[in-house]
Write a protein that holds these residues in place. Structure first.
Motif, PDB file in Angstrom:
ATOM      1  N   PHE A  21      38.947 -35.633 -24.321  1.00 36.38           N
ATOM      2  CA  PHE A  21      38.537 -36.916 -24.856  1.00 36.38           C
ATOM      3  C   PHE A  21      39.390 -37.197 -26.075  1.00 36.38           C
ATOM      4  CE2 PHE A  21      35.739 -38.995 -28.034  1.00 36.38           C
ATOM      5  CZ  PHE A  21      35.728 -40.245 -27.454  1.00 36.38           C
ATOM      6  N   HIS A  37      31.156 -30.850 -22.278  1.00 35.80           N
ATOM      7  CA  HIS A  37      31.385 -32.273 -22.498  1.00 35.80           C
ATOM      8  C   HIS A  37      30.063 -33.002 -22.722  1.00 35.80           C
ATOM      9  CE1 HIS A  37      32.977 -36.317 -20.851  1.00 35.80           C
ATOM     10  NE2 HIS A  37      33.173 -36.239 -22.136  1.00 35.80           N
ATOM     11  N   LYS A  41      28.618 -35.079 -25.939  1.00 33.89           N
ATOM     12  CA  LYS A  41      28.145 -36.466 -25.880  1.00 33.89           C
ATOM     13  C   LYS A  41      26.739 -36.586 -26.449  1.00 33.89           C
ATOM     14  CE  LYS A  41      29.217 -37.298 -21.518  1.00 33.89           C
ATOM     15  NZ  LYS A  41      29.411 -38.017 -20.256  1.00 33.89           N
ATOM     16  N   MET A  42      25.966 -35.505 -26.351  1.00 32.20           N
ATOM     17  CA  MET A  42      24.637 -35.516 -26.956  1.00 32.20           C
ATOM     18  C   MET A  42      24.690 -35.243 -28.444  1.00 32.20           C
ATOM     19  SD  MET A  42      22.043 -33.806 -24.286  1.00 32.20           S
ATOM     20  CE  MET A  42      23.026 -32.580 -23.472  1.00 32.20           C
ATOM     21  N   LYS A  43      25.911 -35.159 -28.995  1.00 33.93           N
ATOM     22  CA  LYS A  43      26.143 -34.969 -30.428  1.00 33.93           C
ATOM     23  C   LYS A  43      25.563 -33.658 -30.933  1.00 33.93           C
ATOM     24  CE  LYS A  43      26.496 -39.806 -31.511  1.00 33.93           C
ATOM     25  NZ  LYS A  43      26.083 -40.876 -32.374  1.00 33.93           N
ATOM     26  N   ARG A  44      25.567 -32.643 -30.110  1.00 37.60           N
ATOM     27  CA  ARG A  44      25.077 -31.347 -30.575  1.00 37.60           C
ATOM     28  C   ARG A  44      26.155 -30.665 -31.404  1.00 37.60           C
ATOM     29  NH1 ARG A  44      22.051 -29.511 -25.335  1.00 37.60           N
ATOM     30  NH2 ARG A  44      20.177 -30.764 -25.612  1.00 37.60           N
TER      31      ARG A  44
ATOM     32  N   MET B  34      20.836 -44.974 -28.643  1.00 36.45           N
ATOM     33  CA  MET B  34      22.018 -44.469 -27.953  1.00 36.45           C
ATOM     34  C   MET B  34      22.901 -45.621 -27.498  1.00 36.45           C
ATOM     35  SD  MET B  34      22.476 -41.377 -27.925  1.00 36.45           S
ATOM     36  CE  MET B  34      22.491 -39.864 -27.028  1.00 36.45           C
ATOM     37  N   GLN B  42      29.565 -44.546 -23.986  1.00 36.40           N
ATOM     38  CA  GLN B  42      28.490 -44.398 -23.027  1.00 36.40           C
ATOM     39  C   GLN B  42      28.500 -45.481 -21.948  1.00 36.40           C
ATOM     40  OE1 GLN B  42      25.853 -42.032 -22.975  1.00 36.40           O
ATOM     41  NE2 GLN B  42      27.205 -40.925 -24.342  1.00 36.40           N
ATOM     42  N   LYS B 122      40.078 -39.085 -21.139  1.00 41.88           N
ATOM     43  CA  LYS B 122      39.393 -40.349 -21.380  1.00 41.88           C
ATOM     44  C   LYS B 122      39.515 -40.716 -22.843  1.00 41.88           C
ATOM     45  CE  LYS B 122      34.823 -39.987 -22.059  1.00 41.88           C
ATOM     46  NZ  LYS B 122      33.446 -40.017 -21.636  1.00 41.88           N
TER      47      LYS B 122
END
Lengths: 168, 166
Positions: A21, A37, A41-44, B34, B42, B122
């Motif tokens: 990314f 990934h 995206k869950m910002k962990r 979100m 997203q 991406k």
């Protein structure tokens, strides 16, 4: 061929694997698999997720400072090919690997020192506190065969016997 | 099953955004936030198709263009493809005026694209560099990262203008 490290779990990414990314400030985040990934995206925070290398390093689970890690490093300038050097490197790799594994074993052993005694102590405490859940106290009092022989015995030999099953 | 999912969501929602403690409102606030915060990474993960609005990342004068045709592919354009677009927003005194029909190369796409070695890449947003019909860029600068796949598409000029190549 360059082997990258996963941004989330720090595992090695072989060519053709994973996804990268690119943020708008041109920082590249590489991920070894969709698990990493998705976690990104869950910002962990990888330092707070227990299965990542970052967590294990922060919490002292793994060996962090060692001279064997110095060999595996990102070099921006490609090494000029030299036959002798390549041969020596190939010879050295298994040796370094062996040293690293043994040092890691030692680190793990050091870390686990005192674990057995701690478990033992906890088990004894649990037995003392929770025996009433298995047998009612009144039953224990009226039927001496169910309890550990505590009241009757006065001999020092049997006292040691009395303590023995408690510890186990 | 549904209960476990809701509880998990509420836990995540609380930890991230410190939302209310009840399970179902926590779920709603989470999904709402979100969509607001991660609108680029997203939501817009589709082909560049008709009516897609893209950012223009050069100094041609246009700010935003809307795709009206992808020159190749049935489903739409992807990273590195050329599109026809109409200028929706433009700087007051640039080369390109609002309402003009222009050609553009997609230099960043939020939808992932396979690379030649099998991995994927991406980007954060959908961005385009305006070119003329021959494929020469109209502007003289390119902002932000661009993929090296543009070389295969014969857009070397864009690659040389770009600061970062991912």
């Amino acid at each position: 061929m360059r082997l990258e490290k996963c941004w989330f779990c720090s595992s090695t990414i072989y060519p053709g694997h994973g996804i990268q990314f690119v943020r708008n400030d041109a920082k590249i985040f590489r991920f070894c698999r969709s698990k990493c990934h998705k976690n990104f995206k869950m910002k962990r925070n990888p330092r707070k997720v227990k299965w990542t290398k970052a967590y294990r390093r922060v919490h002292g689970k793994d060996m962090t400072q060692d001279s064997t890690f110095e060999f595996e490093r990102k070099r921006n300038r490609p090494e000029r090919y030299d036959r002798n050097l390549a041969e020596n490197v190939l010879k050295a790799i298994p040796k370094i690997d062996k040293i690293r594994v043994s040092r890691e074993e030692r680190h793990h052993k050091n870390r686990m020192k005192g674990k057995k005694e701690k478990l033992q102590r906890e088990a004894v405490r649990e037995l003392e506190q929770g025996i009433s859940l298995v047998k009612a106290p009144s039953v224990l009092q009226e039927d001496p065969s169910l309890t550990l022989p505590k009241i009757k015995v006065k001999v020092s030999q049997q006292q040691s016997e009395e303590n023995h099953p408690m510890e186990e | 099953m549904a209960a476990t999912f809701a509880s998990r969501c509420s836990r995540v929602g609380r930890s991230l955004f410190s939302g209310p403690s009840k399970s179902s409102p926590g779920l709603f606030t989470r999904s709402h936030e979100m969509t607001c915060s991660n609108v680029f990474s997203q939501q817009l993960r589709t082909f560049i198709q008709m009516r897609t609005v893209l950012k223009v990342v050069d100094n041609s004068g246009a700010k935003k263009v809307m795709c009206i045709q992808a020159l190749k592919g049935k489903k739409g354009a992807r990273l590195g493809d050329t599109i026809v677009a109409s200028v929706k927003e433009a700087h007051p005194n640039g080369k390109v005026k609002k309402g003009k029909v222009v050609y553009g190369v997609v230099v960043r796409a939020a939808m992932q694209k396979g690379r030649c070695d099998g991995s994927e890449v991406k980007f954060d947003d959908n961005a385009v560099v305006l070119v003329d019909k021959q494929g020469q860029p109209i502007g003289t600068r390119v902002f932000g990262p661009v993929p090296h796949e543009l070389r295969q598409k014969k857009h070397v000029k864009i690659l040389t203008l770009a600061g970062h190549i991912a």
